[in-house]
Enzyme design. Structure first.
Site, PDB file in Angstrom:
ATOM      1  N   CYS A 115      86.714 156.433  36.374  1.00 29.40           N
ATOM      2  CA  CYS A 115      87.219 155.273  36.939  1.00 29.40           C
ATOM      3  C   CYS A 115      88.193 154.588  35.796  1.00 29.40           C
ATOM      4  CB  CYS A 115      86.207 154.112  36.801  1.00 29.40           C
ATOM      5  SG  CYS A 115      84.580 155.151  38.299  1.00 29.40           S
ATOM      6  N   HIS A 252      88.579 147.041  37.442  1.00 22.99           N
ATOM      7  CA  HIS A 252      88.182 148.411  38.199  1.00 22.99           C
ATOM      8  C   HIS A 252      87.180 147.993  39.444  1.00 22.99           C
ATOM      9  CE1 HIS A 252      85.780 151.325  39.236  1.00 22.99           C
ATOM     10  NE2 HIS A 252      84.692 151.532  38.580  1.00 22.99           N
ATOM     11  N   ASN A 282      83.677 151.394  45.759  1.00 22.66           N
ATOM     12  CA  ASN A 282      84.154 151.455  44.462  1.00 22.66           C
ATOM     13  C   ASN A 282      85.269 153.398  44.946  1.00 22.66           C
ATOM     14  OD1 ASN A 282      84.722 153.078  41.581  1.00 22.66           O
ATOM     15  ND2 ASN A 282      82.382 152.763  40.819  1.00 22.66           N
TER      16      ASN A 282
END
Length: 325
Positions: A115, A252, A282
């Protein structure tokens, strides 16, 4: 005297056409729209079509970034793709993007920091450009994360989606007394001792399979807010700016509660925090550039704004980058 800076010339994002809502997931796993929205803030996620690969998503985002910057593939010297879900073990997604854009020049490679990958890629491109290894870089975060999911595991399958985001970075020489612009500072961190808190149980040299995502959610959450704020402060310290100077915080997009927790700990008002997780879940390395693309497209992020990018992912890896737009 002049100073060398990597400025952002254009941004672009792409989400696959197929949308899977929380209500649809509730038909196959023991969950509900209410539970998902309350716990993580996700309403829906996009899923790549059969035959649609990470490189395809990356190219779609790249073309939008090129269009926004008024450039063509001929103007690009470097392609970096941040991804955890490459089309193949090799060649890299970046070289496939290079091919699909019709390029025969320059250099291209992937970065794998899960990520945090896009923030790592921005830092890498910034270093390459400042050291004269190119003039313009195409930096992409792209994932088909849905292909790492066990769709019977309600603890992970509700959290992730597919997508891509891209930026064009350009090396410029600015007079010392010119207005600030470009990447000002970056801080990157990792700690492999936490690898088993968020990982995939497969790989070429272990199982010879792709594997599925596994996550110890409460432990990831416990580490996230502290690590996020630590790296934001570390980045600010390099420049002399403070949290109060930030116009936008682009974190994020993993979990609404993590984003809100980090914003609160930093003392940032919610209206300065870009949050798009509800609309795409996500998307790992794609989430920061997707959020950035959305905020530029709707006019929130404007020239002269001070923007902090931040991400944390498996490894653990985490990092932040401060950019004057």
């Amino acid at each position: 005297m002049t100073k060398t800076r990597s400025i952002i010339r254009g941004v672009g994002g792409y989400l696959p056409e197929k949308i899977v809502t929380n209500a649809e997931l509730a038909k196959t796993v023991d969950t509900s729209d209410e539970w998902i929205q309350e716990r993580v803030g996700i309403k829906e996620r996009h899923i790549a079509a059969e035959g649609e690969f990470t490189s395809d998503l990356a190219v779609a985002a790249a073309k939008k970034a090129l269009e926004a910057s008024g450039l063509t593939p001929d103007d690009i010297d470097l392609i970096i793709v941040a991804t955890t879900t490459p089309d193949y073990t090799f060649p890299s997604v970046a070289t496939l993007v290079q091919m699909k854009l019709g390029m025969h020049h320059g250099m291209a490679f992937d970065i794998q920091a899960v990520c945090s990958g896009f923030v790592y890629a921005v830092a890498t491109a910034d270093s390459y450009l400042k050291n004269g290894l190119g003039t313009r870089a195409l930096v992409i975060g792209a994932e088909t994360f849905s292909r790492l999911l066990d769709w019977t595991d309600r603890t992970t399958c509700v959290l992730f989606g597919d997508g891509a985001g891209a930026v064009i970075m350009e090396r410029v020489e600015l007079a010392d007394d010119a207005p600030e612009q470009g990447v000002l500072a970056t801080a990157l961190r990792s700690d492999g001792h936490h690898w088993d808190k968020l990982y995939v149980d497969g790989g070429p040299s272990t199982t010879g399979t792709t594997g599925h995502v596994h996550m110890r959610g409460p432990e990831v959450f416990r580490h996230a807010v502290g690590k996020i704020t630590d790296v934001v402060y570390a980045t600010l310290e390099k420049t002399g700016y403070t949290v109060e100077d930030l116009d936008w915080f682009v974190p994020h997009q993993a979990n609404k509660r993590i984003i809100e927790g980090a914003g609160a700990k930093l003392g940032l008002p919610p209206e300065k925090v870009v949050m798009t997780v509800a609309l795409h879940a996500n998307t790992s390395a794609a989430s920061v550039p997707l959020a950035l693309s959305a905020a530029v497209a709707d006019g929130r992020i404007k020239q002269g704004d001070l923007v902090m990018l931040e991400a944390m992912g498996g490894g653990f890896t985490w990092g932040a980058s401060l950019i004057r737009w």
